[in-house]
Design a protein around this motif. Structure first.
Motif, PDB file in Angstrom:
ATOM      1  N   PHE A  35       0.852  -1.192   0.000  1.00 57.11           N
ATOM      2  CA  PHE A  35       0.000   0.000   0.000  1.00 57.11           C
ATOM      3  C   PHE A  35       0.882   1.233   0.000  1.00 57.11           C
ATOM      4  N   SER A  36       0.280   2.395  -0.234  1.00 67.08           N
ATOM      5  CA  SER A  36       1.020   3.648  -0.222  1.00 67.08           C
ATOM      6  C   SER A  36       0.176   4.713   0.469  1.00 67.08           C
ATOM      7  N   THR A  37       0.738   5.893   0.653  1.00 64.70           N
ATOM      8  CA  THR A  37       0.052   6.981   1.336  1.00 64.70           C
ATOM      9  C   THR A  37      -1.236   7.332   0.605  1.00 64.70           C
ATOM     10  N   GLY A  38      -2.323   7.436   1.364  1.00 63.16           N
ATOM     11  CA  GLY A  38      -3.624   7.759   0.796  1.00 63.16           C
ATOM     12  C   GLY A  38      -4.522   6.556   0.566  1.00 63.16           C
ATOM     13  N   ASP A  39      -3.947   5.351   0.559  1.00 60.38           N
ATOM     14  CA  ASP A  39      -4.752   4.142   0.370  1.00 60.38           C
ATOM     15  C   ASP A  39      -5.551   3.836   1.631  1.00 60.38           C
ATOM     16  N   THR A  40      -6.700   3.216   1.459  1.00 63.74           N
ATOM     17  CA  THR A  40      -7.510   2.768   2.587  1.00 63.74           C
ATOM     18  C   THR A  40      -7.392   1.258   2.699  1.00 63.74           C
ATOM     19  N   VAL A  41      -7.063   0.776   3.892  1.00 62.51           N
ATOM     20  CA  VAL A  41      -6.911  -0.653   4.138  1.00 62.51           C
ATOM     21  C   VAL A  41      -7.891  -1.072   5.223  1.00 62.51           C
ATOM     22  N   ILE A  56      -4.006   5.224   5.161  1.00 60.15           N
ATOM     23  CA  ILE A  56      -2.575   5.374   5.402  1.00 60.15           C
ATOM     24  C   ILE A  56      -2.214   6.849   5.243  1.00 60.15           C
ATOM     25  N   ASP A  57      -1.822   7.486   6.354  1.00 60.02           N
ATOM     26  CA  ASP A  57      -1.467   8.906   6.330  1.00 60.02           C
ATOM     27  C   ASP A  57       0.026   9.129   6.124  1.00 60.02           C
ATOM     28  N   GLU A  58       0.851   8.213   6.614  1.00 63.12           N
ATOM     29  CA  GLU A  58       2.292   8.417   6.529  1.00 63.12           C
ATOM     30  C   GLU A  58       2.988   7.068   6.596  1.00 63.12           C
ATOM     31  N   ILE A  59       4.063   6.926   5.826  1.00 55.73           N
ATOM     32  CA  ILE A  59       4.870   5.706   5.847  1.00 55.73           C
ATOM     33  C   ILE A  59       6.310   6.115   6.145  1.00 55.73           C
ATOM     34  N   ARG A  60       6.883   5.486   7.165  1.00 53.14           N
ATOM     35  CA  ARG A  60       8.296   5.697   7.517  1.00 53.14           C
ATOM     36  C   ARG A  60       8.941   4.337   7.698  1.00 53.14           C
ATOM     37  N   GLY A  61       9.779   3.970   6.751  1.00 52.13           N
ATOM     38  CA  GLY A  61      10.418   2.662   6.817  1.00 52.13           C
ATOM     39  C   GLY A  61       9.385   1.559   6.683  1.00 52.13           C
ATOM     40  N   GLY A  62       9.323   0.673   7.672  1.00 49.34           N
ATOM     41  CA  GLY A  62       8.355  -0.405   7.664  1.00 49.34           C
ATOM     42  C   GLY A  62       7.110  -0.104   8.470  1.00 49.34           C
ATOM     43  N   PHE A  63       6.947   1.122   8.931  1.00 48.98           N
ATOM     44  CA  PHE A  63       5.812   1.496   9.761  1.00 48.98           C
ATOM     45  C   PHE A  63       4.878   2.438   9.016  1.00 48.98           C
ATOM     46  N   SER A  71     -12.430  11.249   7.685  1.00 54.02           N
ATOM     47  CA  SER A  71     -12.000  12.647   7.818  1.00 54.02           C
ATOM     48  C   SER A  71     -11.341  13.107   6.520  1.00 54.02           C
ATOM     49  N   PRO A  72     -11.296  14.435   6.273  1.00 55.70           N
ATOM     50  CA  PRO A  72     -10.650  14.910   5.031  1.00 55.70           C
ATOM     51  C   PRO A  72      -9.164  14.584   5.040  1.00 55.70           C
ATOM     52  N   GLN A  73      -8.683  14.208   3.891  1.00 58.01           N
ATOM     53  CA  GLN A  73      -7.269  13.832   3.772  1.00 58.01           C
ATOM     54  C   GLN A  73      -6.402  15.072   3.664  1.00 58.01           C
ATOM     55  N   VAL A  74      -5.323  15.092   4.413  1.00 61.49           N
ATOM     56  CA  VAL A  74      -4.356  16.184   4.352  1.00 61.49           C
ATOM     57  C   VAL A  74      -3.219  15.729   3.445  1.00 61.49           C
TER      58      VAL A  74
END
Length: 85
Positions: A35-41, A56-63, A71-74
């Protein structure tokens, strides 16, 4: 007549040369997330028989940091835009 400081200096230079010759560059392997930022899981909990939706609001490494999908997406600079379906 030899200087007393030349032997330790030559040994140090030889050690540095040996270290530099044997050093290899190492590169970490990146994990490909499904998945990537903005996807809904959706997470399913079999033991409880329940599910939970997360955007998914933010991805850092494996987290990944989840947000409320209602809510509105930023969108921040550098974020990948979600695919339109």
């Amino acid at each position: 007549m030899r200087d007393s400081w030349s032997v330790p200096v030559l040994l140090a230079l030889a050690a540095l040369a040996g270290y530099a010759a044997g050093a290899r560059t190492v590169q970490a392997q990146t994990e490909a997330l499904p998945f990537s930022t903005g996807d809904t899981v959706t997470f399913f909990f079999q033991s409880e028989g329940s599910s939970w939706k997360c955007r998914i609001d933010e991805i850092r490494g494996g987290f990944a940091r989840c947000g409320d999908p209602s809510s509105p997406q930023v969108v921040r600079y550098g974020d990948r835009q979600p695919d339109l379906q």
